[in-house]
Enzyme design. Sequence first.
Site, short mmCIF file in Angstrom:
data_model
loop_
_atom_site.label_atom_id
_atom_site.label_comp_id
_atom_site.label_asym_id
_atom_site.label_seq_id
_atom_site.Cartn_x
_atom_site.Cartn_y
_atom_site.Cartn_z
N GLY A 1 -64.42 67.33 92.18
CA GLY A 1 -64.58 68.39 93.58
C GLY A 1 -64.00 69.60 93.25
N ILE B 1 -61.00 70.79 93.26
CA ILE B 1 -59.74 70.83 92.42
C ILE B 1 -60.20 70.25 91.01
CG2 ILE B 1 -57.39 69.43 92.37
CD1 ILE B 1 -57.43 69.33 95.17
N ARG C 1 -68.67 60.99 92.07
CA ARG C 1 -69.76 60.25 92.91
C ARG C 1 -70.83 61.09 92.75
NH1 ARG C 1 -68.15 60.59 99.05
NH2 ARG C 1 -67.56 62.65 98.18
N ARG D 1 -53.79 60.92 94.75
CA ARG D 1 -53.05 60.08 96.02
C ARG D 1 -52.22 58.70 95.23
NH1 ARG D 1 -53.11 63.65 98.77
NH2 ARG D 1 -53.62 63.69 101.22
N GLU E 1 -43.70 57.55 98.99
CA GLU E 1 -43.14 58.80 98.62
C GLU E 1 -41.74 59.17 99.47
OE1 GLU E 1 -47.11 61.16 96.81
OE2 GLU E 1 -46.25 61.72 98.76
N HIS F 1 -44.74 65.59 95.30
CA HIS F 1 -46.07 65.63 95.90
C HIS F 1 -46.03 67.29 96.40
CE1 HIS F 1 -49.36 63.82 98.60
NE2 HIS F 1 -49.66 65.14 98.31
N GLY G 1 -48.15 69.67 95.00
CA GLY G 1 -49.40 70.44 94.41
C GLY G 1 -50.10 71.60 95.03
#
Length: 328
Positions: free
Chosen positions: A160, A162, A182, A244, A273, A292, A294
């Site tokens: 996608g 990212i 996909r 994730r 987390e 986490h 990013g």
Amino acid sequence: MGDQDLPGVLVAGLEGSYGICEDHVGDLQKHFNLITMQEFLENKMQFGPKIQAVYIWGGKPAVDQELLGSLPSLKIIASAGVGLDHLDLKLIASFGVKVANTPQAVSNPTADMGMALLLAAARRVVEGHMLASALDTEEFSTNWMGQEVTGATLGIIGMGSIGYKVAQRARAFEMKILYRNRRRRTLEEEEAVGATYCESLDELLQWSDFVLLAVGLTPQTQRLIGKRELSLMKPTAILINIGRGLLVDQEALVEALQTGVIKGAALDVTHPEPLPRDHPLLKMKNITLTPHVGSATHQARRLMMENLVESILASLSGLPIPNEVLLK
């Protein structure tokens, strides 16, 4: 609680770990009457009808059927970030409520983080820092080695916005890029980053020196990388996860790292987390962990806030909603 004449927006809080960014409060209060979850819970009858939007930051506040049923004037849920696994889109749609997120705002910083983790794990940056700063270090070994990044093969799972930006960065390192998605990218998009589409996940895993996860969490992608998939990877391979935590079977990953099935891992996301303080991943030298973060740059977080404001204002004005999430 702020200006009563402005549209009511529900937020988790104005401070603390799960509060909205403190630097953003003043900007938000120019447009909205911010109502905290605590204020709402203490007086649902007063605040419920006033709330027209829910502003989700860091996955909070949680949206469930009880909350939706308590907000008769709710028009939109605006969620920071790109992930939607914390939202029941069908349930929200059944209440006639729209959803918006901020996919473009997080793409560049998250792709940067993916490359940072790849480089850190490949060159053992965290281990090197510990060695260089240890009080008992008297000399540096000439046998301290890492993995070469330039010219290596990178397999990207999830191409996608990212994943594609990771590919753009990786091309500057002359990496060979494989990807699985996909939907296959156009030939022009593939050629622009020198990416080759893999018909199967197994093929990508077998050929890649680095495997990077940038895919969303769905029932279909949960534990996408398990014991079988890890066994297909090269013993010199490194796994990077910026998607994730539940994309990876963590027990299988622990075993793979302990037994040398793969060389190492770099994770910006885990489940839960943070990890329990006695979790075996926290004791390993061949893993790099970050909390986490990013999209955690001042610039990205401000852009996310601005995107959410724009979506909420559009919804309340009956205009097309930027970054609206459409139920598939």
